[in-house]
Motif scaffolding. Structure first.
Motif, PDB file in Angstrom:
ATOM      1  N   ARG A   1      38.247  36.371   6.164  1.00  0.00           N
ATOM      2  CA  ARG A   1      39.666  36.206   6.469  1.00  0.00           C
ATOM      3  C   ARG A   1      40.077  37.042   7.686  1.00  0.00           C
ATOM      4  O   ARG A   1      40.859  36.592   8.529  1.00  0.00           O
ATOM      5  CB  ARG A   1      40.519  36.595   5.261  1.00  0.00           C
ATOM      6  CG  ARG A   1      41.994  36.245   5.445  1.00  0.00           C
ATOM      7  CD  ARG A   1      42.848  36.593   4.237  1.00  0.00           C
ATOM      8  NE  ARG A   1      44.174  36.012   4.375  1.00  0.00           N
ATOM      9  CZ  ARG A   1      45.118  36.492   5.184  1.00  0.00           C
ATOM     10  NH1 ARG A   1      44.876  37.559   5.928  1.00  0.00           N
ATOM     11  NH2 ARG A   1      46.291  35.892   5.253  1.00  0.00           N
ATOM     12  N   ARG A   2      39.543  38.254   7.784  1.00  0.00           N
ATOM     13  CA  ARG A   2      39.868  39.109   8.925  1.00  0.00           C
ATOM     14  C   ARG A   2      39.464  38.448  10.234  1.00  0.00           C
ATOM     15  O   ARG A   2      40.193  38.490  11.227  1.00  0.00           O
ATOM     16  CB  ARG A   2      39.162  40.460   8.783  1.00  0.00           C
ATOM     17  CG  ARG A   2      39.581  41.496   9.827  1.00  0.00           C
ATOM     18  CD  ARG A   2      38.644  42.677   9.851  1.00  0.00           C
ATOM     19  NE  ARG A   2      37.336  42.302  10.390  1.00  0.00           N
ATOM     20  CZ  ARG A   2      37.080  42.145  11.693  1.00  0.00           C
ATOM     21  NH1 ARG A   2      38.043  42.298  12.591  1.00  0.00           N
ATOM     22  NH2 ARG A   2      35.867  41.806  12.090  1.00  0.00           N
TER      23      ARG A   2
ATOM     24  N   LEU B   1      39.114  35.173  10.799  1.00  0.00           N
ATOM     25  CA  LEU B   1      39.972  34.017  11.049  1.00  0.00           C
ATOM     26  C   LEU B   1      41.309  34.453  11.641  1.00  0.00           C
ATOM     27  O   LEU B   1      41.808  33.842  12.589  1.00  0.00           O
ATOM     28  CB  LEU B   1      40.203  33.232   9.757  1.00  0.00           C
ATOM     29  CG  LEU B   1      39.047  32.362   9.262  1.00  0.00           C
ATOM     30  CD1 LEU B   1      39.381  31.764   7.896  1.00  0.00           C
ATOM     31  CD2 LEU B   1      38.737  31.257  10.253  1.00  0.00           C
ATOM     32  N   VAL B   2      41.882  35.497  11.083  1.00  0.00           N
ATOM     33  CA  VAL B   2      43.154  36.000  11.592  1.00  0.00           C
ATOM     34  C   VAL B   2      42.965  36.569  12.999  1.00  0.00           C
ATOM     35  O   VAL B   2      43.784  36.348  13.899  1.00  0.00           O
ATOM     36  CB  VAL B   2      43.724  37.081  10.649  1.00  0.00           C
ATOM     37  CG1 VAL B   2      44.957  37.740  11.266  1.00  0.00           C
ATOM     38  CG2 VAL B   2      44.071  36.477   9.291  1.00  0.00           C
TER      39      VAL B   2
ATOM     40  N   ILE C   1      45.100  28.814   8.420  1.00  0.00           N
ATOM     41  CA  ILE C   1      44.160  29.830   7.948  1.00  0.00           C
ATOM     42  C   ILE C   1      44.028  29.766   6.431  1.00  0.00           C
ATOM     43  O   ILE C   1      42.925  29.867   5.878  1.00  0.00           O
ATOM     44  CB  ILE C   1      44.608  31.235   8.396  1.00  0.00           C
ATOM     45  CG1 ILE C   1      44.451  31.370   9.912  1.00  0.00           C
ATOM     46  CG2 ILE C   1      43.805  32.325   7.685  1.00  0.00           C
ATOM     47  CD1 ILE C   1      44.982  32.675  10.471  1.00  0.00           C
ATOM     48  N   ALA C   2      45.158  29.576   5.751  1.00  0.00           N
ATOM     49  CA  ALA C   2      45.132  29.472   4.287  1.00  0.00           C
ATOM     50  C   ALA C   2      44.288  28.280   3.836  1.00  0.00           C
ATOM     51  O   ALA C   2      43.507  28.377   2.880  1.00  0.00           O
ATOM     52  CB  ALA C   2      46.553  29.353   3.752  1.00  0.00           C
TER      53      ALA C   2
ATOM     54  N   MET D   1      40.624  29.105   4.331  1.00  0.00           N
ATOM     55  CA  MET D   1      40.147  30.014   3.290  1.00  0.00           C
ATOM     56  C   MET D   1      39.921  29.263   1.983  1.00  0.00           C
ATOM     57  O   MET D   1      38.947  29.516   1.266  1.00  0.00           O
ATOM     58  CB  MET D   1      41.153  31.145   3.086  1.00  0.00           C
ATOM     59  CG  MET D   1      41.197  32.167   4.223  1.00  0.00           C
ATOM     60  SD  MET D   1      39.599  32.994   4.486  1.00  0.00           S
ATOM     61  CE  MET D   1      39.357  33.788   2.892  1.00  0.00           C
TER      62      MET D   1
ATOM     63  N   SER E   1      36.700  27.439   2.238  1.00  0.00           N
ATOM     64  CA  SER E   1      35.506  28.240   2.504  1.00  0.00           C
ATOM     65  C   SER E   1      34.530  28.256   1.330  1.00  0.00           C
ATOM     66  O   SER E   1      33.319  28.175   1.526  1.00  0.00           O
ATOM     67  CB  SER E   1      35.899  29.677   2.887  1.00  0.00           C
ATOM     68  OG  SER E   1      36.527  30.339   1.798  1.00  0.00           O
TER      69      SER E   1
END
Length: 216
Positions: free
Chosen positions: A137-138, A140-141, A151-152, A155, A158
């Motif tokens: 996640r880090r 992607l952000v 992004i959500a 995730m 994923s």
């Protein structure tokens, strides 16, 4: 016997959930070996700022994409995040026929289609895992390319991607980019020497047998 003759081309498939590093590894692999060809995917999504048709993607209208699929012009295709993606067949078959390797940056659906195709015996599939979900996640952000809702969605998707890790030839945990790249290079070098990639071996062994019989 000249054993430097052209080997069969290899289809190198890299897959991972978004943010695990497959695009960066693909780029570094191409820098390492300029003889590699990158399979430029076709897509029905609109170009992002800076993207060029034919270089980053082949941008197509949805009806044209579906027509190409129906005509057998895509080696693999999938529907991802509301858009179609696929690998045009013709340039891949040309490269393989000339003994050149082709690199694919695709998801598990596309990978399975290629592995199950007639070119399956000449594929190398590698799945890239992140060191943790938090790190995924880090990354992607940190890319700053997608809105929070996108992004959500990435995730959420994923784990579906990760769940298919067991269908790949090799799996690498990308906790250190340089170390992962070196492991990937080693895998590629070894697979190029696979018996199925060396069509001249049969004739060479026959020549050895003939030579042996002549000396007997």
């Amino acid at each position: 016997m000249n054993m430097t003759q052209t080997r069969r081309g290899l289809l190198i498939i890299l897959s991972s959930p978004s943010g695990a590093g497959k695009s960066t590894l693909s780029r570094r692999l191409l820098e390492w070996d300029p003889s590699l060809s990158f399979s430029v995917s076709a897509t029905t999504r609109k170009p992002r700022p800076g993207e060029m048709d034919g270089k980053d993607y082949h941008f197509m209208f949805e009806d044209a994409f579906k027509r190409t699929v129906n005509e057998g012009g895509m080696l693999e295709h999938a529907h991802v995040f509301g858009h179609f993606y696929g690998s045009p067949r013709a340039p891949v078959e040309t490269a393989i026929g000339q003994g050149r390797d082709v690199l694919f940056d695709i998801d598990w659906q596309g990978a399975q289609q290629i592995v199950n195709s007639g070119l399956g015996p000449h594929t190398l599939s590698v799945f890239i895992l992140p060191p943790s979900i938090a790190e995924l996640r880090r990354r992607l952000v940190g890319r700053g390319q997608d809105a929070a809702d996108v992004i959500a969605k990435r995730m959420q998707k994923s784990w579906d991607e990760i769940s298919h890790w067991g269908s790949y030839d090799y799996v690498l945990v990308n906790d250190d980019l340089e170390a992962t790249l070196e492991r990937l290079k080693t895998i590629v070098i070894a697979t190029r020497l696979r018996r199925s990639q060396q069509p001249g071996l049969v004739d060479h062994v026959r020549s050895l047998q003939t030579e042996f019989e002549e000396l007997s």
